[in-house]
Design a protein around this motif. Structure first.
Motif, PDB file in Angstrom:
ATOM      1  N   GLY A  69      33.876  37.026  41.590  1.00  0.00           N
ATOM      2  CA  GLY A  69      33.862  37.784  40.345  1.00  0.00           C
ATOM      3  C   GLY A  69      34.199  39.253  40.504  1.00  0.00           C
ATOM      4  O   GLY A  69      34.402  39.952  39.531  1.00  0.00           O
ATOM      5  N   LEU A  70      34.207  39.729  41.756  1.00  0.00           N
ATOM      6  CA  LEU A  70      34.305  41.171  41.960  1.00  0.00           C
ATOM      7  C   LEU A  70      35.696  41.639  42.392  1.00  0.00           C
ATOM      8  O   LEU A  70      35.860  42.752  42.875  1.00  0.00           O
ATOM      9  N   HIS A  71      36.685  40.782  42.154  1.00  0.00           N
ATOM     10  CA  HIS A  71      38.032  41.092  42.610  1.00  0.00           C
ATOM     11  C   HIS A  71      38.514  42.463  42.120  1.00  0.00           C
ATOM     12  O   HIS A  71      38.962  43.313  42.881  1.00  0.00           O
ATOM     13  N   LEU A  72      38.424  42.696  40.780  1.00  0.00           N
ATOM     14  CA  LEU A  72      38.890  43.961  40.193  1.00  0.00           C
ATOM     15  C   LEU A  72      38.169  45.153  40.805  1.00  0.00           C
ATOM     16  O   LEU A  72      38.791  46.146  41.199  1.00  0.00           O
ATOM     17  N   THR A  73      36.849  45.063  40.876  1.00  0.00           N
ATOM     18  CA  THR A  73      36.046  46.166  41.394  1.00  0.00           C
ATOM     19  C   THR A  73      36.452  46.512  42.819  1.00  0.00           C
ATOM     20  O   THR A  73      36.598  47.689  43.167  1.00  0.00           O
ATOM     21  N   ILE A  74      36.652  45.487  43.630  1.00  0.00           N
ATOM     22  CA  ILE A  74      36.984  45.744  45.034  1.00  0.00           C
ATOM     23  C   ILE A  74      38.349  46.404  45.152  1.00  0.00           C
ATOM     24  O   ILE A  74      38.518  47.376  45.898  1.00  0.00           O
ATOM     25  N   VAL A  75      39.325  45.912  44.380  1.00  0.00           N
ATOM     26  CA  VAL A  75      40.648  46.540  44.441  1.00  0.00           C
ATOM     27  C   VAL A  75      40.556  47.994  43.971  1.00  0.00           C
ATOM     28  O   VAL A  75      41.150  48.898  44.571  1.00  0.00           O
ATOM     29  N   GLY A  76      39.776  48.232  42.916  1.00  0.00           N
ATOM     30  CA  GLY A  76      39.598  49.599  42.429  1.00  0.00           C
ATOM     31  C   GLY A  76      39.003  50.504  43.497  1.00  0.00           C
ATOM     32  O   GLY A  76      39.478  51.612  43.727  1.00  0.00           O
ATOM     33  N   LEU A  77      37.953  50.021  44.157  1.00  0.00           N
ATOM     34  CA  LEU A  77      37.303  50.819  45.203  1.00  0.00           C
ATOM     35  C   LEU A  77      38.256  51.082  46.358  1.00  0.00           C
ATOM     36  O   LEU A  77      38.286  52.174  46.941  1.00  0.00           O
ATOM     37  N   LEU A  78      39.077  50.075  46.666  1.00  0.00           N
ATOM     38  CA  LEU A  78      40.036  50.217  47.761  1.00  0.00           C
ATOM     39  C   LEU A  78      41.045  51.322  47.440  1.00  0.00           C
ATOM     40  O   LEU A  78      41.360  52.173  48.278  1.00  0.00           O
ATOM     41  N   ILE A  79      41.563  51.303  46.195  1.00  0.00           N
ATOM     42  CA  ILE A  79      42.511  52.334  45.786  1.00  0.00           C
ATOM     43  C   ILE A  79      41.858  53.707  45.893  1.00  0.00           C
ATOM     44  O   ILE A  79      42.444  54.661  46.408  1.00  0.00           O
ATOM     45  N   LEU A  80      40.628  53.785  45.425  1.00  0.00           N
ATOM     46  CA  LEU A  80      39.894  55.039  45.468  1.00  0.00           C
ATOM     47  C   LEU A  80      39.765  55.532  46.908  1.00  0.00           C
ATOM     48  O   LEU A  80      40.022  56.708  47.214  1.00  0.00           O
ATOM     49  N   ALA A  81      39.394  54.612  47.807  1.00  0.00           N
ATOM     50  CA  ALA A  81      39.214  54.984  49.203  1.00  0.00           C
ATOM     51  C   ALA A  81      40.533  55.469  49.806  1.00  0.00           C
ATOM     52  O   ALA A  81      40.573  56.473  50.525  1.00  0.00           O
TER      53      ALA A  81
END
Lengths: 237, 317, 290
Positions: free
Chosen positions: B275-287
């Motif tokens: 369920g957390l696919h979007l969140t993880i990609v977002g955090l990755l971009i941020l990082a």
């Protein structure tokens, strides 16, 4: 015919008049110095010729063609090269790529394009050709910027405060370089440091409060009472 | 190695890898691996399209998923009207290219965030309009009537990913590419040396959109049916920018590395945190933006350069 | 269309306009002070909406308490995000800034979707009944929303234009370096502006949950309209922004009734494209001149 002919130029910035009713002619082959205290309007005048600022009234002609409404990139292709007061290199590109980015002017495309390697040698940056521009010192960046403008093979070179921020040593190098370049190109130079820049000019124009207050050879300018007053204020009046 | 040399070498390697990947269906590889390769190429091609405009000019597009979606719809409509496959693909590329002119001609005349806003709203607008269009099947979507063998979209996508990668590499080291990068670094200075920044930006965006459109076209043949809410989901535009960002913006290799990593990550996350696919990609971009601005390729290149400099201290002196 | 219906739609438009005004005020505050386009603003609206929803359904409190809760929560989270993330990119190229707030938006969107699913959530607690003004029925809920928006908007404007901290913010909006050299604490001011803007967004979210349903994307739609308001109204004038906010509110209200919600949004987004054409240098393009 003058290379540049600016007639009855006026520029207002939201009500404030920066330049009023100025006529400026640049003859082919000369090195014209444009001087004046802060806020005199010399930078505005410079930007109007370069195409970065549109005049409120008046017309600019380059080799007889009205360029008042011509965008900056097209002026560059017509043969007007410029530098910036605060250097604007492409920091992420290499020194050589900075020169490669320039679009040769129409004259250069018909004839022979600029030899970029020779330009780099001319400004003493041949050893840094493949370094990113970000790695250069300010003095080098200023020379790189002149070389980049020359990569257009321009007929007119506009130098915006070429000495600003440079050490004495670097100033001497820059002046010597300008002296070499002037043999083949018409130059208009805006410079704060009259003392250093005036001697190498063929002719100088001094502005104050948006108008031209004096015009002539370096010798005449140095003795002109209006110039002395403008620079030194009431003490000298 | 000279620039032309390294571009040629990259092209050769890409062609060789592409040929192997394209031949996989006939080499008895499991369909799971083939699907992975397909999706890697899908993300790679989409990432290269984004890289072309946003990586090279610095003007950020949030609408590459929508552009791919337009290509998908155009192709399915054309194929259902009995057009040959090549014409259907061309229709997809052309439709997306035309759409890009609509966004680009207005907003790319300006500097700053105008273009990004235009793309952000375009993404929303296209979905709303497609759901209203009877010709596009409305909210119910469209189904591709003829069934094509999966090897067709598979090979096409591999080829597209390879061609897009070579194109970006060739552009990067051409004079035109240097001018495009000049716009990214300092547009005022670029204009002062004769670069027609508006025209160049619009042209690059159009080429980028055409590639995105083709990606959508080929993917439409692969999936066979289009639902507007899926085709125009924000996720696809997000992947288009996440892939080059992770790998390295503005380089030809960035989206390649990014796509391979992303495919692997997606497989892991589908198991670990579905369920957390979007969140993880977002955090990755941020990082990546905060701590590793030039992506993995850039970081590796810098590490390599540092090693060489310390290894050969005499050099440069 | 009957006159009563016309006034009814006008009243609905006022409520939407009030909310849009609050959202746009926050966007303008962040852009004005930090030159940051906050794509994540919508997720703070969603945050306020879910916080209020949880307060009402889990603790049985009145949704009116959701407003101060959202203000406090938004202020705190805004402060942390500015300090931890935004402050790192304000001096960076525009690409980095756009990516950062976009990524924040995606993180929020994903988190809400994972936490709450796609369900439409609403509650019935709180103000009820309605006011009948010569046939025009205005629910107390809608009135609460409009009044709260007016109070919050007026308070923020007073703070920015009259108070000493506001002077710092306005100086910062003019020139960052000059403001710093005048002894204005740039870091604290930026943090305050971001935190206040997020608090407003979250409070708007609390109000949104009162009159509508809450979904993971509820804020996304609002913030897009908020961007339209900022671009149409411009940053410079409060009056322009107010006209734009209520104008969009009316377009939304009337178009939703006469056509449907989707058409209303299509019309508003097309208005935005017109705005980019007509006033290109409003919020977006900064024409650069040496």
């Amino acid at each position: 015919m003058a290379l540049v002919e600016a007639r009855a130029i006026e520029k207002r910035f939201s009500g404030v008049v920066a330049v009023k009713d100025v006529d400026l002619l640049v003859a082919e082959g000369e090195l014209l110095g444009l001087f004046g205290p802060n806020g005199a309007g010399k930078t505005t005048m410079f930007n109007i010729i370069a195409g970065a600022v549109r005049p409120t009234a008046g017309a600019v002609r380059f080799r007889g063609v009205d360029i008042t409404a011509v965008p900056a990139f097209r002026r560059a292709r017509m043969g007007i090269g410029r530098t910036f007061q605060v250097v604007r290199p492409f920091r992420g590109l290499t020194v050589m790529e900075n020169l490669m980015a320039a679009v040769p002017s129409a004259a250069a495309r018909d004839g022979r394009p600029a030899d970029l390697a020779a330009l780099l040698r001319g400004v003493g940056l041949e050893k840094r050709a493949n370094d990113p521009a970000a790695a250069l010192t300010l003095g080098m960046l200023k020379r790189l910027e002149v070389a980049r403008a020359l990569a257009l093979s321009p007929q007119l070179l506009l130098l915006d405060e070429p000495l600003a921020g440079l050490s004495d040593r670097e100033c001497a190098d820059m002046l010597q370089f300008v002296a070499t370049v002037r043999r083949s190109i018409t130059i208009v130079m805006v410079e704060h440091n009259v003392h250093l820049a005036l001697p190498i000019c063929d002719r100088a124009v001094v502005m104050d409060a948006g108008s031209i207050i004096a015009e002539g050879t370096p010798g005449e300018i140095r003795k002109n009472p209006a110039v002395i007053r403008a620079y030194l204020g009431e003490d000298a009046a | 190695m000279s620039r032309a040399g390294s571009t040629a070498a990259l092209a050769a390697v890409t062609v060789a890898l592409g040929a192997v990947a394209a031949a996989l269906p006939w080499l008895g590889v499991s369909s799971y691996v083939r699907t992975l390769v397909y999706y890697a190429c899908y993300y790679m091609a989409l990432g290269q399209a984004w890289n072309l405009i946003s990586g090279m000019t610095g003007y950020v597009s949030f609408a590459h998923g929508a552009l791919a979606g337009i290509g998908a719809y155009a192709t399915v409509i054309a194929l259902n009207a009995q057009w040959p496959v090549a014409a259907g693909l061309a229709a997809g590329a052309a439709a997306a290219g035309l759409a890009s002119l609509v966004i680009g001609a207005t907003s790319l005349r300006l500097r700053g965030a105008a273009f990004t806003f235009a793309t952000l709203f375009f993404q929303e607008l296209v979905l709303l309009i497609v759901r209203k269009l009877p010709a596009a099947g409305g909210p119910g979507g469209l189904v591709l009537q003829e069934i094509y063998p999966t090897s067709l979209p598979y090979v096409l996508m591999v080829v597209l990913a390879a061609v897009a990668t070579i194109a970006v590499a060739a552009l990067r080291f051409s004079r035109t590419g240097v001018r495009v990068l000049a716009i990214k670094h300092d547009e005022t200075a670029a204009v002062a040396i004769g670069i027609d920044s508006t025209r160049l930006k619009v042209a690059i965006f159009c080429a980028s959109a055409a590639i995105a459109g083709l990606v959508g076209s080929i993917h439409a043949i692969f999936v066979g049916s289009l639902f507007p809410d899926v085709v125009f989901a924000v996720e696809i535009s997000l992947i288009a920018l996440a892939v080059p960002l992770i790998g390295g913006v503005g380089t030809a290799m960035g989206p390649v590395v990014g796509a391979l990593l992303y495919v692997g990550m997606r497989e892991v996350f589908q198991v670990v945190a579905p369920g957390l696919h979007l969140t993880i990609v977002g955090l990755l971009i941020l990082a990546v933006v905060l701590f590793m601005r030039d992506g993995i390729v850039g970081a590796a290149a810098r590490a390599w350069a540092t090693r060489r400099r310390t290894a050969v201290p005499a050099e440069g002196g | 269309m009957s006159l009563t219906l016309f006034f009814q739609l006008l009243a609905n438009g006022l409520v939407v306009g009030g909310l849009l005004g609050i959202v746009a005020l926050g966007l303008a505050l962040i852009f004005g002070v930090m030159r940051v386009v906050n794509f994540a603003h919508g997720e703070f609206i969603t945050l306020g909406a879910y916080a209020t929803y949880l307060l009402v359904t889990q603790l049985g409190a009145s949704p009116l308490f959701g407003i101060p809760l959202a203000l406090a929560l938004g202020g705190a989270i805004g402060w942390l995000i500015q300090a931890g993330v935004i402050a790192r990119v304000t001096e960076r190229p525009e690409l980095d800034m756009l990516m950062t707030t976009y990524a924040l938006s995606v993180v929020g969107l994903g988190a809400f979707a994972a936490g709450f699913g796609g369900d439409f959530r609403s509650y019935s607690a709180g103000p009820s009944g309605s006011l009948d003004l010569a046939g025009v029925v205005v629910g107390w809920r809608s009135l609460t929303v409009l009044l709260t928006c007016l109070v919050m908007g007026a308070a923020t404007l007073l703070l920015v234009q009259r108070a000493r901290v506001g002077l710092g913010l306005r100086a910062l909006a003019q020139n960052r370096d000059a403001a710093a050299s005048c002894g204005i604490n740039v870091i604290a001011s930026e943090r305050l502006a971001f935190s206040a803007a997020v608090a407003l967004a979250a409070a708007a979210g609390a109000l949104v949950s009162l009159i509508g349903t809450t979904t993971p994307t509820v804020g996304h739609g609002w913030v897009l309209d908020g961007f339209v308001v900022v671009m149409l109204g411009g940053l410079g004038s409060v009056a322009g922004a107010l006209v734009a906010a209520f104008g969009i509110g009316f377009v939304q209200s009337f178009a939703s009734y006469l056509l449907d919600d989707s058409w209303a949004r299509i019309i508003i987004y097309l208005l935005l494209y017109a705005a980019i054409l007509v006033r290109p240098h409003g919020l977006l393009g900064r024409q650069e001149h040496a």
